[in-house]
Design a protein around this motif. Structure first.
Motif, PDB file in Angstrom:
ATOM      1  N   LYS A   1       0.966  -1.157  -0.083  1.00 55.24           N
ATOM      2  CA  LYS A   1       0.099  -0.252   0.048  1.00 55.24           C
ATOM      3  C   LYS A   1       1.105   1.215   0.039  1.00 55.24           C
ATOM      4  CE  LYS A   1      -3.981  -2.262   0.253  1.00 55.24           C
ATOM      5  NZ  LYS A   1      -4.215  -2.733  -1.059  1.00 55.24           N
TER       6      LYS A   1
ATOM      7  N   LYS B   1      -0.209   4.465   1.008  1.00 53.21           N
ATOM      8  CA  LYS B   1      -0.192   5.102   2.149  1.00 53.21           C
ATOM      9  C   LYS B   1       0.212   4.527   3.372  1.00 53.21           C
ATOM     10  CE  LYS B   1      -1.802   8.615   0.189  1.00 53.21           C
ATOM     11  NZ  LYS B   1      -0.672   9.681   0.357  1.00 53.21           N
ATOM     12  N   VAL B   2       0.677   5.337   4.187  1.00 48.75           N
ATOM     13  CA  VAL B   2       1.091   4.753   5.355  1.00 48.75           C
ATOM     14  C   VAL B   2       0.150   4.945   6.572  1.00 48.75           C
ATOM     15  CG1 VAL B   2       2.933   5.100   7.388  1.00 48.75           C
ATOM     16  CG2 VAL B   2       3.581   5.388   4.823  1.00 48.75           C
ATOM     17  N   PRO B   3      -0.457   4.057   7.127  1.00 45.77           N
ATOM     18  CA  PRO B   3      -1.493   4.254   7.916  1.00 45.77           C
ATOM     19  C   PRO B   3      -0.880   4.914   9.191  1.00 45.77           C
ATOM     20  CG  PRO B   3      -0.546   1.760   7.948  1.00 45.77           C
ATOM     21  CD  PRO B   3      -0.389   2.666   7.085  1.00 45.77           C
ATOM     22  N   VAL B   4      -1.871   5.586   9.996  1.00 45.81           N
ATOM     23  CA  VAL B   4      -1.255   6.335  11.260  1.00 45.81           C
ATOM     24  C   VAL B   4      -0.770   5.547  12.108  1.00 45.81           C
ATOM     25  CG1 VAL B   4      -3.542   6.664  12.111  1.00 45.81           C
ATOM     26  CG2 VAL B   4      -1.725   8.575  12.567  1.00 45.81           C
TER      27      VAL B   4
ATOM     28  N   VAL C   1       2.866   4.679  12.701  1.00 43.91           N
ATOM     29  CA  VAL C   1       4.003   5.630  13.147  1.00 43.91           C
ATOM     30  C   VAL C   1       4.492   5.008  14.601  1.00 43.91           C
ATOM     31  CG1 VAL C   1       4.627   8.069  13.441  1.00 43.91           C
ATOM     32  CG2 VAL C   1       2.959   7.253  11.535  1.00 43.91           C
TER      33      VAL C   1
ATOM     34  N   LEU D   1       6.259  -0.917   8.300  1.00 39.75           N
ATOM     35  CA  LEU D   1       5.384  -1.302   7.318  1.00 39.75           C
ATOM     36  C   LEU D   1       5.541  -2.921   7.086  1.00 39.75           C
ATOM     37  CD1 LEU D   1       5.805   1.718   5.023  1.00 39.75           C
ATOM     38  CD2 LEU D   1       3.927   1.261   6.540  1.00 39.75           C
TER      39      LEU D   1
END
Lengths: 129, 464
Positions: free
Chosen positions: A111, A113-116, A119, A127
């Motif tokens: 994916k 987009k990096v999910p919040v 972090v 990831l």
């Protein structure tokens, strides 16, 4: 100074070998012949000048990393006719198939987009491939 | 100055104007693709812009090195035949590249969109350059000043990263998409470091000549920052691919190494007051003004880069115009300013008549003002996109981009301002070049430096 330079170069060479052999985390699959041909077509038509994959490329159009998730019909509609902003490249049906195969291969790699939740407090993130 | 070096300098300046011209057209095509798609589509203009910017930086950097190296080692000059071959093959190949773009023949990848077979003559040209540079190596000082280390590092690193750029031609590298992207951006990132070594080396050379103090290129502090820069070249490229689900250690290594650049920022701040004094002393020198400008842009772009290198911040900025602000802020504000200082020094712009000096300074002022507006508008556009895409998580691309496109109109106007300012500067440089070639063929002492009170330069044989 020369010793420092030599040590740096050796470290860089070792790191490079590590990146080449282990950097992909072993997560994604080899491309099919159609996907490989689709990648060549992507470059020949210079799609990356307007689109991004993993946020890398031009910004005229959207990121296409995970566009295959919207289905083949969706992708074919855009590629076949273009839009107000995207020209019609007059691709043949087999060429469109190859591009779709390539985008499926990209989608399977992960994916964009990096999910919040990924972090970390250090500012980095972890990831899953 | 030899005819082929004159050709290389003229070519470099043309590439600079081409970069800004194609960039201005590309920005219009970005905002109004419905109009441009039939004639000059964005997917044709962007590679023309990017390639001309790259070739300006590399050609301009090499021009300076080839002119300055004989001043450093008068008894061990670059091999003239190899130098000539480099220029001819390099310039011809790039002309063919633009011909391919004009006929929409692509096939390469980001920043190198031309048909891949054209990498072969580029590689051959670079081989000639390396032959020219390293011939006479044995006769040179065994403990050269830092700028020679940097030039050497840059030239060798460019070759290695250029080869790495083309590893994708080997099937194994494409058997994994994550490996393919990782290696691509490893080479892209390190290549930027390679040309930075060449250009910052030239900046250091100019500083030693203008100040008359060779010690600044031999101090431990200077070498520390050279090795810091080299470490970043080798290991911090991963900030381009933080969001790629490749192995996490690539991200962590890159993050850690990128954060060492805070040392550079601290050093700049600590030395600021002393720098101000030095700037006032040499401010009257036109070529030095470009160095001063570059230093301010280093500060601004370094702050931006440091924040972008934090993955948690990069999560927002990646894929937005903040990346473009960083790229263009660095290539125009830092690299181009240093190269204009270098070429200005070579072309003796201090000798320009009052009319041309005025034109040049007007161009300089327009460029600085336009670049600031350009940079800030890109950051604003990027912040807007980041907030709408990652913060608000709006689904539709058009919905995300709608206010961004409005802000980008300011960016387009500033881009035309940049083009106008640079045209004034290049026009003055072209005139200075005509004066320089008119003087060619005779030995001369640099009288300019006597008049301005700066230290004497060595006698040079312009025909050699």
């Amino acid at each position: 100074m020369r010793l420092v330079l030599l040590l740096l170069c050796i470290s860089c060479a070792a790191y490079t070998v590590f990146v080449y052999t282990r950097g992909d985390a072993g997560g994604d699959k080899a491309p099919s012949p159609a996907a490989r041909a689709g990648m060549d077509l992507w470059q020949q038509k210079n799609c990356q000048s307007c689109h991004q994959i993993y946020g890398l490329g031009g910004y005229l159009g959207p990121d296409l990393t995970n566009v295959a998730g919207k289905g083949d019909a969706y992708m074919r509609a855009f590629i076949k006719r273009g839009t107000q902003r995207m020209p019609d490249f007059h691709l043949s049906a087999p060429e469109i198939d190859r591009l779709c195969a390539f985008l499926h291969w990209v989608d399977a790699s992960g994916k964009s987009k990096v999910p919040v939740g990924a972090v970390h407090w250090t500012g980095s993130y972890q990831l899953q491939p | 100055m030899t005819p082929h070096l004159q050709l290389l300098i003229r070519f470099s300046l043309l590439m600079l104007l081409a970069a800004l011209g194609f960039g201005a057209l590309a920005s219009l095509a970005f905002l109004y693709p419905q109009i441009s798609n039939g004639t000059l589509p964005f997917y044709m203009l962007r590679p023309m812009h990017v390639s001309s910017a790259l070739f300006w930086i590399i050609s301009g950097g090499v021009s300076g090195i080839l002119v300055f190296l004989p001043k450093v080692f008068p008894d061990a000059r670059p091999a003239p035949r190899a130098e000539r071959s480099f220029v001819l093959v390099w310039v011809t190949t790039i002309a063919v590249i633009f011909g391919c773009y004009f006929f929409k023949k692509f096939g390469g990848r980001e920043y190198w969109e031309f048909p891949p077979w054209l990498c072969l003559p580029l590689l051959a040209a670079w081989g000639c350059l390396m032959w020219a540079y390293f011939s006479g190596w044995r006769k040179r000082d065994k403990n050269p000043p830092l700028y020679v280390w940097m030039w050497t590092t840059g030239i060798v690193a460019f070759l290695l990263t250029f080869l790495e750029q083309n590893l994708y031609q080997i099937a194994w590298f494409r058997s994994s998409f994550l490996r393919e992207v990782t290696v691509q951006w490893k080479s892209n990132g390190a290549m930027v470091g390679a040309w930075n070594q060449m250009i910052y080396g030239t900046s250091l050379f100019l500083m030693t000549r203008i100040s008359g103090d060779e010690k600044i290129a031999r101090s431990r502090g200077a070498f520390f920052f050279y090795f810091l820069g080299l470490t970043n070249l080798m290991f911090n490229w991963g900030h381009h691919i933080y969001n790629l689900p490749a192995s996490s250690w690539i991200r962590h290594v890159s993050y850690a190494i990128s954060m060492t650049e805070w040392l550079i920022l601290i050093n700049i701040i600590q030395g600021f007051k002393a720098k101000l004094g030095q700037d006032r002393k040499h401010r009257h020198l036109l070529s030095y003004r470009f160095i001063i400008a570059a230093e301010y842009w280093v500060l601004l772009n370094l702050v931006l880069a440091l924040f972008m290198s934090i993955p948690a911040v990069n999560r927002y900025t990646h894929g937005t115009h903040i990346t473009v602000a960083h790229a263009m802020g660095a290539t125009i504000g830092i690299n181009t300013m240093i190269l204009l200082s270098s070429l200005g020094y070579v072309l003796r712009i201090e000798n320009l008549e009052a009319f041309w000096r005025k034109k040049l300074m007007r161009g300089f002022a327009i460029v600085q003002a336009s670049l600031l507006v350009f940079w800030l508008s890109l950051i604003t556009a990027g912040v807007l996109k980041a907030w709408r895409e990652t913060g608000l998580r709006l689904g539709s691309f058009d919905e995300i981009m709608q206010p961004v496109r409005i802000v980008l109109h300011v960016f387009v106007l500033a881009g035309f301002g940049l083009l106008w300012g640079m045209m004034l500067i290049v026009r003055a440089y072209w005139h200075a070049m005509k004066n320089a070639t008119a003087r060619a063929g005779s030995d001369m002492v640099d009288e300019v430096v006597e008049k301005t009170g700066a230290p004497l330069l060595v006698t040079e044989n312009a025909a050699g």
